[in-house]
Write an enzyme that holds these catalytic residues in place. Sequence first.
Site, PDB file in Angstrom:
ATOM      1  N   LYS A 205       0.816  -1.220   0.000  1.00  0.00           N
ATOM      2  CA  LYS A 205       0.000   0.000   0.000  1.00  0.00           C
ATOM      3  C   LYS A 205       0.851   1.271   0.000  1.00  0.00           C
ATOM      4  CE  LYS A 205      -4.285  -2.043   1.400  1.00  0.00           C
ATOM      5  NZ  LYS A 205      -5.297  -2.293   2.404  1.00  0.00           N
ATOM      6  N   ARG A 249      -3.205 -10.144   5.172  1.00  0.00           N
ATOM      7  CA  ARG A 249      -3.573 -10.253   3.745  1.00  0.00           C
ATOM      8  C   ARG A 249      -2.401  -9.748   2.918  1.00  0.00           C
ATOM      9  NH1 ARG A 249      -5.688  -7.143  -0.224  1.00  0.00           N
ATOM     10  NH2 ARG A 249      -7.256  -8.082  -1.593  1.00  0.00           N
TER      11      ARG A 249
HETATM   12  N1  PMM Z   1      -7.220  -4.144   0.922  1.00  0.00           N
HETATM   13  C1  PMM Z   1      -7.522  -4.269  -0.371  1.00  0.00           C
HETATM   14  C2  PMM Z   1      -8.519  -5.154  -0.807  1.00  0.00           C
HETATM   15  N2  PMM Z   1      -9.181  -5.926   0.080  1.00  0.00           N
HETATM   16  N3  PMM Z   1      -9.556  -6.609   2.295  1.00  0.00           N
HETATM   17  C3  PMM Z   1      -9.294  -6.494   3.590  1.00  0.00           C
HETATM   18  N4  PMM Z   1      -9.980  -7.242   4.474  1.00  0.00           N
HETATM   19  N5  PMM Z   1      -8.347  -5.632   4.066  1.00  0.00           N
HETATM   20  C4  PMM Z   1      -7.621  -4.833   3.234  1.00  0.00           C
HETATM   21  O1  PMM Z   1      -6.787  -4.058   3.721  1.00  0.00           O
HETATM   22  C5  PMM Z   1      -7.895  -4.913   1.836  1.00  0.00           C
HETATM   23  C6  PMM Z   1      -8.890  -5.825   1.394  1.00  0.00           C
HETATM   24  C7  PMM Z   1      -6.804  -3.430  -1.380  1.00  0.00           C
HETATM   25  O2  PMM Z   1      -5.626  -4.032  -1.787  1.00  0.00           O
HETATM   26  P1  PMM Z   1      -5.436  -4.816  -3.207  1.00  0.00           P
HETATM   27  O3  PMM Z   1      -5.822  -3.862  -4.308  1.00  0.00           O
HETATM   28  O4  PMM Z   1      -4.012  -5.191  -3.210  1.00  0.00           O
HETATM   29  O5  PMM Z   1      -6.316  -6.030  -3.214  1.00  0.00           O
END
Ligand code: PMM
Length: 305
Positions: A205, A249
């Site tokens: 991020k 995650r």
């Molecule tokens: N961040 C993203 C997408 N899904 N779900 C949860 N539970 N927590 C998060 O911090 C989160 C998520 C965005 O990241 P990506 O684009 O790399 O999927």
Amino acid sequence: MGVVNVTPDSFSDGGRFHDPERAIAHGRRLLAEGADILDVGGESTRPGATRPLLAEELDRVVPVIEALAADGAVVSVDTMRAEVADRAVAAGATIVNDVSGGLADPEILDVVARTGARYVAMHWRAHSDRMQQFATYDDGVVVGVVDELAERVAALRAAGVADEQVVLDPGLGFAKHGEQNWELLRHLDALADLGFPLLVGASRKTFLGRLLADVHGEPRPVAEREDAGVALTALLGAGLGRAEVWCLRVHAVRAHRDALEVAAQLAGTQLAGTQLAGTQHVGSQLKETRDRRPAEGAAGRQEQR
Ligand code: PMM
């Protein structure tokens, strides 16, 4: 939790796994690297993103979930939509990962209550096209996030979701500016005090990119943030977030898994008993949940996070 983004526009892996076959292969690779859970998502939530149509989202995630669940993987669906959650659980997902914590589509709570799926309620304030306008917290970000997650817990209970189903997530990068993310990471104990397992998604991020900005103030590009993320994983594993994190995650599972192994070894504990505390235990609960599931199913330049 390894991320399987089946999107053409995710900020972190830029559409590399948009094609279902590639997404399935990627999920299998993450499992081989040691992922306990695969998080399959068909909607990009990077800042500024516009939403896919419901049919597009379903087309993206359902075949991937079916294939990975058939392999025996514990699959979570990353969605804000009740209909997608429902179809995903019917396809074999046992976790609903809702970045909106039920605010985007409140009927998702009924789906979770009815199916018995695990539910990740992330802190969220608005859709990605305007969420960064909402990064103001009158009493500080920690108090704001804890209070708003407590409201989500009340809504979940009111919808008939059992506490055992619920996992909470501070929502790093969602309606939060750089320092606010660090503030949350320093005070995970305040979230843990709500009494639920925690999930943290920091991988790749922008707040990591900003920490590592170059001399001109340009954030480190997404593809070069992995080491910082791995360092954070190790330190959270070692307890520097002041709370046990149930799930992280991440995109590059192997490196993060290795970091957790190192942290656990240094602390003299077993991995499953520390950072991914309860994963095995929860994994068996999840399997039970899946087994209980009704056979036919319950019914210009983009900003980076
Ligand atoms: N961040 C993203 C997408 N899904 N779900 C949860 N539970 N927590 C998060 O911090 C989160 C998520 C965005 O990241 P990506 O684009 O790399 O999927």
